[in-house]
Design a protein around this motif. Structure first.
Motif, short mmCIF file in Angstrom:
data_model
loop_
_atom_site.label_atom_id
_atom_site.label_comp_id
_atom_site.label_asym_id
_atom_site.label_seq_id
_atom_site.Cartn_x
_atom_site.Cartn_y
_atom_site.Cartn_z
N ALA A 197 0.81 -1.21 0.00
CA ALA A 197 0.00 0.00 0.00
C ALA A 197 0.85 1.27 0.00
O ALA A 197 0.32 2.38 0.14
N LEU A 198 2.18 1.12 -0.17
CA LEU A 198 3.09 2.25 -0.02
C LEU A 198 3.70 2.65 -1.36
O LEU A 198 3.75 1.87 -2.31
N ASP A 199 4.18 3.90 -1.43
CA ASP A 199 4.84 4.38 -2.64
C ASP A 199 6.26 3.80 -2.71
O ASP A 199 6.76 3.23 -1.73
N PRO A 200 6.94 3.94 -3.85
CA PRO A 200 8.26 3.31 -4.02
C PRO A 200 9.30 3.76 -3.00
O PRO A 200 10.12 2.94 -2.55
N ILE A 201 9.28 5.03 -2.61
CA ILE A 201 10.27 5.50 -1.64
C ILE A 201 10.03 4.88 -0.27
O ILE A 201 10.95 4.37 0.38
#
Length: 268
Positions: free
Chosen positions: A194-198
């Motif tokens: 559920a998280l962005d790439p960073i």
């Protein structure tokens, strides 16, 4: 708040020999439908074991067997043997609350309690009686937040709600909450999906650091993530364990055609 505590692992007893957890002939049923078929799998200490496979293949079902989360699902039945340090976790006399302190879990979506950052992490140690004094509780909270790589971002915000953090920070708070009870094993069910790439990269780096102190089992839909973070990989398909071995070897020279087909995208 106290300064960084001394290492809290210094006085721990030596670890038992053998795998941290083992499953033998594990079958799982949801009502009449069988979801897992005869799973044999060892989870080695201080390694990350990745569970991979297509959606619905049984990898999350097996993960939930390891801390008896399937107990909460009506009609779910688990057969076979699963041990933690050689002890059958499905023994009738086993304390399930104690088991879940020793086998912590981080879910797919960050789920901080509606409490302060401090209270999110203090909750487990408090209910398990791990901290007789406020100073000891402070030490556990600070140590856990540091280990989760979150301290510098929240050290002046400990009274703020955990829900005020970003998604990636919330997931690291959930990891801090899970490790605050000093579990032997940490289960992660697609912790970065559920998280962005960073934020994902931060979580992956954290997983690599945490395996020094914890045995980790991670379900991931990303073969690239499995290759980056795990030492062992287990490939599930249609409720069966097809292959289990050293991650690098499995991805470069799989022993089974089904594994090859999944890795190359022919099935998924």
């Amino acid at each position: 708040m106290t300064p960084e505590p001394a290492g809290d692992d210094a006085a721990l007893p030596p670890e038992p020999a053998g795998p941290a957890m083992s499953g033998r002939n594990v079958n799982v049923f949801y009502g009449q439908k069988q979801a897992l078929f005869g799973i044999d799998l060892d989870i080695e200490r201080h390694e990350v074991t990745a569970l991979i496979g297509p959606s619905g293949c049984g990898k999350s079902t097996f993960l939930r067997c390891l801390n008896r989360m399937n107990d909460t699902i009506d009609g779910c039945r688990v057969e076979g043997t699963i041990t933690l340090d050689g002890e059958d976790i499905y023994d009738r006399d086993l304390d399930v609350v104690e088991l879940r302190a020793r086998v912590g879990m981080v879910f797919q979506k960050p789920n901080p309690f509606p409490k302060s950052i401090y209270e999110n992490v203090a909750y487990g140690p408090r209910i398990h009686g791990m901290a007789p004094s406020r100073t000891e509780l402070d030490d556990i909270v600070v140590s856990s937040i540091r280990r989760a790589g979150l301290w510098e971002e929240v050290k002046d915000r400990l009274k703020e709600p955990g829900t005020s953090l970003s998604g990636g920070q919330q997931q690291r708070l959930c990891i801090a909450r899970a490790i605050a009870t000093r579990p032997d094993v940490l289960l992660m069910d697609e912790p970065a999906s559920a998280l962005d790439p960073i934020a994902t990269a931060v979580i992956e780096e954290l997983i690599d650091e945490l395996r020094e102190n914890f045995t980790i089992v991670i379900v991931t839909h990303s073969m690239q993530q499995a290759a980056r973070v795990s030492q062992k990989t287990a490939f599930f398909h249609l409720g069966k364990l097809i292959e289990h071995g050293v991650t690098e070897e499995m991805f470069t020279n799989p022993r089974h055609k089904q594994t090859q087909d999944y890795i190359t995208g022919r099935i998924g």
